[in-house]
Design a protein around this motif. Structure first.
Motif, PDB file in Angstrom:
ATOM      1  N   GLY A   1      -1.255   3.172  11.956  1.00 34.66           N
ATOM      2  CA  GLY A   1      -1.442   1.729  12.038  1.00 34.66           C
ATOM      3  C   GLY A   1      -0.468   1.025  11.113  1.00 34.66           C
ATOM      4  O   GLY A   1       0.620   1.527  10.824  1.00 34.66           O
ATOM      5  N   TYR A   2      -0.841  -0.138  10.614  1.00 35.14           N
ATOM      6  CA  TYR A   2       0.047  -0.904   9.736  1.00 35.14           C
ATOM      7  C   TYR A   2       0.452  -0.090   8.505  1.00 35.14           C
ATOM      8  O   TYR A   2       1.639   0.020   8.175  1.00 35.14           O
ATOM      9  N   CYS A   3      -0.540   0.482   7.813  1.00 33.21           N
ATOM     10  CA  CYS A   3      -0.240   1.219   6.583  1.00 33.21           C
ATOM     11  C   CYS A   3       0.489   2.522   6.870  1.00 33.21           C
ATOM     12  O   CYS A   3       1.414   2.905   6.144  1.00 33.21           O
ATOM     13  N   GLY A   4       0.102   3.213   7.928  1.00 30.56           N
ATOM     14  CA  GLY A   4       0.764   4.458   8.277  1.00 30.56           C
ATOM     15  C   GLY A   4       2.230   4.255   8.604  1.00 30.56           C
ATOM     16  O   GLY A   4       3.093   5.040   8.185  1.00 30.56           O
ATOM     17  N   ARG A   5       2.530   3.202   9.360  1.00 28.90           N
ATOM     18  CA  ARG A   5       3.934   2.930   9.711  1.00 28.90           C
ATOM     19  C   ARG A   5       4.745   2.572   8.476  1.00 28.90           C
ATOM     20  O   ARG A   5       5.882   3.011   8.317  1.00 28.90           O
ATOM     21  N   ALA A   6       4.143   1.759   7.598  1.00 32.55           N
ATOM     22  CA  ALA A   6       4.850   1.395   6.366  1.00 32.55           C
ATOM     23  C   ALA A   6       5.093   2.623   5.495  1.00 32.55           C
ATOM     24  O   ALA A   6       6.161   2.773   4.890  1.00 32.55           O
ATOM     25  N   MET A   7       4.100   3.521   5.450  1.00 30.13           N
ATOM     26  CA  MET A   7       4.232   4.742   4.653  1.00 30.13           C
ATOM     27  C   MET A   7       5.345   5.620   5.195  1.00 30.13           C
ATOM     28  O   MET A   7       6.191   6.123   4.447  1.00 30.13           O
ATOM     29  N   ALA A   8       5.351   5.829   6.505  1.00 30.59           N
ATOM     30  CA  ALA A   8       6.380   6.674   7.124  1.00 30.59           C
ATOM     31  C   ALA A   8       7.768   6.077   6.928  1.00 30.59           C
ATOM     32  O   ALA A   8       8.731   6.794   6.612  1.00 30.59           O
ATOM     33  N   LYS A   9       7.883   4.775   7.110  1.00 31.52           N
ATOM     34  CA  LYS A   9       9.180   4.101   6.952  1.00 31.52           C
ATOM     35  C   LYS A   9       9.712   4.275   5.535  1.00 31.52           C
ATOM     36  O   LYS A   9      10.903   4.561   5.326  1.00 31.52           O
ATOM     37  N   LEU A  10       8.836   4.106   4.552  1.00 29.49           N
ATOM     38  CA  LEU A  10       9.254   4.242   3.159  1.00 29.49           C
ATOM     39  C   LEU A  10       9.666   5.678   2.849  1.00 29.49           C
ATOM     40  O   LEU A  10      10.702   5.918   2.207  1.00 29.49           O
ATOM     41  N   LEU A  11       8.890   6.635   3.296  1.00 26.57           N
ATOM     42  CA  LEU A  11       9.225   8.041   3.048  1.00 26.57           C
ATOM     43  C   LEU A  11      10.559   8.423   3.691  1.00 26.57           C
ATOM     44  O   LEU A  11      11.378   9.114   3.083  1.00 26.57           O
ATOM     45  N   LEU A  12      10.776   7.969   4.925  1.00 26.50           N
ATOM     46  CA  LEU A  12      12.042   8.261   5.610  1.00 26.50           C
ATOM     47  C   LEU A  12      13.225   7.659   4.865  1.00 26.50           C
ATOM     48  O   LEU A  12      14.287   8.277   4.768  1.00 26.50           O
ATOM     49  N   SER A  13      13.033   6.447   4.344  1.00 28.08           N
ATOM     50  CA  SER A  13      14.130   5.780   3.638  1.00 28.08           C
ATOM     51  C   SER A  13      14.539   6.528   2.377  1.00 28.08           C
ATOM     52  O   SER A  13      15.663   6.380   1.891  1.00 28.08           O
ATOM     53  N   LEU A  14      13.605   7.338   1.851  1.00 31.51           N
ATOM     54  CA  LEU A  14      13.878   8.122   0.638  1.00 31.51           C
ATOM     55  C   LEU A  14      14.134   9.601   0.963  1.00 31.51           C
ATOM     56  O   LEU A  14      14.041  10.465   0.104  1.00 31.51           O
ATOM     57  N   GLU A  15      14.439   9.863   2.244  1.00 37.56           N
ATOM     58  CA  GLU A  15      14.886  11.181   2.714  1.00 37.56           C
ATOM     59  C   GLU A  15      13.821  12.264   2.626  1.00 37.56           C
ATOM     60  O   GLU A  15      14.122  13.437   2.388  1.00 37.56           O
ATOM     61  N   ALA A  16      12.564  11.867   2.831  1.00 35.83           N
ATOM     62  CA  ALA A  16      11.508  12.874   2.982  1.00 35.83           C
ATOM     63  C   ALA A  16      11.477  13.353   4.430  1.00 35.83           C
ATOM     64  O   ALA A  16      11.998  12.692   5.335  1.00 35.83           O
ATOM     65  N   GLU A  17      10.891  14.519   4.657  1.00 35.20           N
ATOM     66  CA  GLU A  17      10.630  15.001   6.014  1.00 35.20           C
ATOM     67  C   GLU A  17       9.238  14.505   6.414  1.00 35.20           C
ATOM     68  O   GLU A  17       8.252  14.828   5.752  1.00 35.20           O
ATOM     69  N   VAL A  18       9.168  13.711   7.473  1.00 37.38           N
ATOM     70  CA  VAL A  18       7.918  13.032   7.810  1.00 37.38           C
ATOM     71  C   VAL A  18       7.403  13.469   9.177  1.00 37.38           C
ATOM     72  O   VAL A  18       8.112  13.382  10.177  1.00 37.38           O
TER      73      VAL A  18
ATOM     74  N   THR B   1       0.834  -1.206   0.000  1.00 38.06           N
ATOM     75  CA  THR B   1       0.000   0.000   0.000  1.00 38.06           C
ATOM     76  C   THR B   1       0.869   1.256   0.000  1.00 38.06           C
ATOM     77  O   THR B   1       0.628   2.201  -0.760  1.00 38.06           O
ATOM     78  N   ALA B   2       1.891   1.255   0.828  1.00 33.92           N
ATOM     79  CA  ALA B   2       2.801   2.408   0.890  1.00 33.92           C
ATOM     80  C   ALA B   2       3.499   2.630  -0.445  1.00 33.92           C
ATOM     81  O   ALA B   2       3.579   3.763  -0.947  1.00 33.92           O
ATOM     82  N   GLU B   3       4.002   1.563  -1.042  1.00 33.05           N
ATOM     83  CA  GLU B   3       4.695   1.704  -2.326  1.00 33.05           C
ATOM     84  C   GLU B   3       3.748   2.189  -3.412  1.00 33.05           C
ATOM     85  O   GLU B   3       4.112   3.048  -4.235  1.00 33.05           O
TER      86      GLU B   3
END
Length: 267
Positions: free
Chosen positions: A140-157, A113-115
């Motif tokens: 929740g599950y999707c929110g954590r996955a979304m934040a993790k993915l954004l952080l890994s790509l150097e977004a400000e979250v 979902t995050a991807e």
């Protein structure tokens, strides 16, 4: 072993191919051959299994027919079963298994979902992720996955969630927190993944007409019409893995079925 498949959605082609590559035989069930359900101990329905009238999604077969013809001790896999159905007693010990209650699947589906949301975000905004100022509402599950993915790509979250345990995890991940009493802060991208609707006064503190908002909740958690009147557009995204990452979405469903078949002791 043979598995019965009823109905279809975008994930089904990859699901069937993956199962067959694992050596599992498939019987495709229709109204005409429904008696063949008696030959299968595992029955597979789509992720969102039922239409409002009780039909299996992508089929004319109704869930009542499935329960009538299913063999004793059958296991029926599907998703989003109504509570009245899960509580229905069965003298033949038929068991309903909801995909979304499987911890492994929930995590993998959240990752997809995050991807998928990120693909949509980059396509719509025509911007890269790095340096983007993002809000993830709901952790929740999707929110954590979304934040993790954004952080890994150097977004400000920044994360918005009222639950203290979620706030703690968000900070441990390296996210900022948005508090109810915070001043206005216009984010560039907002991913709304909370399980409750959000009042418009709160949303207006997050955005202006330049903000991209994606509502990933099933029923729509953002007041889209009210926001549109103020010049703020909301994109409602549902079934993201099934629409955008259909191959991977089908594969993770197949893994659940394979594990279930192994547990049943037939493969």
């Amino acid at each position: 072993m043979q598995i019965a498949i009823i109905g279809a959605d975008e994930r089904t082609p990859a699901l069937k191919r993956c199962l067959m590559e694992s050596g599992i035989g498939i019987i495709e069930i229709t109204e005409q051959n429904i008696r063949r359900l008696m030959q299968s101990q595992i029955i597979v329905l789509p992720l969102r299994a039922l239409e409002e009238d009780g039909r299996i999604r992508g089929s004319r077969v109704k869930i009542g027919m499935v329960l009538s013809y299913a063999a004793e001790r059958s296991v029926i896999y599907g998703g989003c079963f109504p509570e009245v159905l899960t509580r229905r007693p069965s003298g033949r010990r038929i068991r309903l298994v909801d995909y979304m209650e499987d911890e492994v699947f929930r995590n993998e589906n959240a990752g997809l979902t995050a991807e998928g949301c990120l693909v949509e975000a980059m396509t719509k905004s025509r911007c890269c992720v790095k340096g983007r100022n993002c809000l993830v509402a709901g952790f929740g599950y999707c929110g954590r996955a979304m934040a993790k993915l954004l952080l890994s790509l150097e977004a400000e979250v920044t994360v918005y969630d009222i639950k203290e345990d979620c706030q703690r995890v968000a900070m441990e991940m390296g996210c900022s927190l948005w508090q109810e009493n915070a001043e206005e802060q216009n984010f560039e991208w907002i991913f709304y993944m909370a399980d409750k609707p959000c009042p418009i006064d709160t949303v207006l503190k997050w955005c202006d007409e330049k903000t991209y908002l994606w509502d990933i909740t099933t029923g729509g958690g953002l007041p889209a019409e009210e926001l549109e009147e103020k010049g703020i557009h909301v994109e409602h995204l549902t079934a993201v893995p099934g629409r955008i990452l259909t191959e991977s979405a089908g594969i993770i469903l197949a893994r659940i079925i394979e594990r279930g078949a192994a547990d049943y002791g037939r493969v």
